[in-house]
Scaffold this active site. Structure first.
Site, PDB file in Angstrom:
ATOM      1  NE  ARG A  33      -3.492  -1.661  15.176  1.00 21.79           N
ATOM      2  CZ  ARG A  33      -3.763  -1.395  13.901  1.00 21.79           C
ATOM      3  NH1 ARG A  33      -4.998  -1.541  13.436  1.00 21.79           N
ATOM      4  NH2 ARG A  33      -2.827  -0.934  13.089  1.00 21.79           N
ATOM      5  CE1 TYR A  66      -8.332  -1.126  14.819  1.00 24.28           C
ATOM      6  CE2 TYR A  66     -10.194  -2.408  15.605  1.00 24.28           C
ATOM      7  CZ  TYR A  66      -9.296  -2.094  14.612  1.00 24.28           C
ATOM      8  OH  TYR A  66      -9.347  -2.743  13.403  1.00 24.28           O
ATOM      9  CG  ASN A  71       1.320   2.514   7.976  1.00 26.42           C
ATOM     10  OD1 ASN A  71       0.973   1.376   7.677  1.00 26.42           O
ATOM     11  ND2 ASN A  71       2.525   2.984   7.728  1.00 26.42           N
ATOM     12  CG  HIS A  89      -6.497   1.531   5.216  1.00 26.40           C
ATOM     13  ND1 HIS A  89      -5.499   0.590   5.040  1.00 26.40           N
ATOM     14  CD2 HIS A  89      -7.232   1.490   4.068  1.00 26.40           C
ATOM     15  CE1 HIS A  89      -5.615   0.023   3.856  1.00 26.40           C
ATOM     16  NE2 HIS A  89      -6.657   0.564   3.245  1.00 26.40           N
ATOM     17  CB  CYS A 106     -22.228  10.354  18.830  1.00 26.76           C
ATOM     18  SG  CYS A 106     -21.997  11.669  17.603  1.00 26.76           S
ATOM     19  CB  SER A 130       1.999  -6.941   1.442  1.00 27.13           C
ATOM     20  OG  SER A 130       0.630  -6.589   1.302  1.00 27.13           O
TER      21      SER A 130
END
Length: 230
Positions: A56, A53, A89, A106, A133, A174
């Site tokens: 990404r 991630y 997305n 998401h 955190c 999709s």
């Protein structure tokens, strides 16, 4: 045509250089989904998941909206009624383009989530196992991404919008991932006119009254122009 609700998937961001699950040789092709996109994968190897991630997140930070994103921002700005985007997305390109009514079902790459107390905060560009955190100090920071097996965000609001929509469009999806794959049928049954804009027909193309096929950067601006010219 007062309220427009639009579902967007990976296909709208592909032309901004962000790959989809099915791209050969892309980031997703290098990893099994169960290793990087499930709570179990994160429990097994949090370092791998964070590296995935982080990559990404860096790609999304560099990406720029394409003409399809720009067209949807124009639609929200100029349409006299409400325009809502429900996106699968996590890249933030709709907001970069100028949309404000965006629901990330998401999650988002620029968000962090505490697995211990559910606190959320802006994610740094690089996250690592053991990050604390800021609320409870537990070393349980994870990307604020909805993984397989988890419940998508904002679902109550999304179903409400689908019930109220006059027009529902699915762009770059999709039709294989639920619950989003059921949105077209649900909106149609509630009275919305439904349209699919995609490179090719999705597996649930029968749920739509109209289909326009081609690259999102071409078909989406043409579709928006048609709406705004009415």
């Amino acid at each position: 045509m007062e309220k427009i609700v639009i579902l967007t998937g990976a296909g709208i961001s592909a032309e901004s250089g962000l790959g989809t699950f099915r791209d050969e040789g892309g980031l997703w092709a290098q990893h099994a989904i169960e290793d990087v996109a499930t709570p179990e994968g994160f429990a097994r190897d949090p370092a791998l998941v964070h590296r995935f991630y982080n990559t990404r997140r860096a790609q999304a930070a560099e990406a720029v909206p394409n003409p399809a994103h720009a067209a949807l921002a124009r639609l929200e700005a100029q349409h006299p009624g409400e325009v809502w985007i429900v996106t699968q997305n996590v890249d933030g390109l709709h907001e970069k383009a100028g949309n404000s009514n965006v629901l990330h079902m998401h999650g988002a790459l620029d968000g962090a989530l505490c697995a211990a107390c559910d606190h959320r905060w802006p994610a740094p560009l690089v996250m690592a196992p053991g990050d604390a955190c800021p609320s409870c100090a537990a070393p349980a920071a994870r990307p604020d991404i909805v993984w397989f097996g988890e419940v998508p965000y904002h679902m109550e609001r999304i179903w409400q919008l689908l019930d109220e929509a006059d027009l529902f469009a699915a762009i770059g999806t999709s039709g294989q991932v639920y619950p989003a794959a059921a949105f077209g049928q649900h909106a149609g049954r509630a009275g919305a006119y439904t349209v699919e804009l995609n490179m090719e027909a999705s597996v649930n193309a029968r749920d739509f009254a109209e289909a326009r096929h081609g690259p999102a950067s071409v078909v989406v601006p043409e579709w928006v122009e048609g709406i705004l010219s009415i």
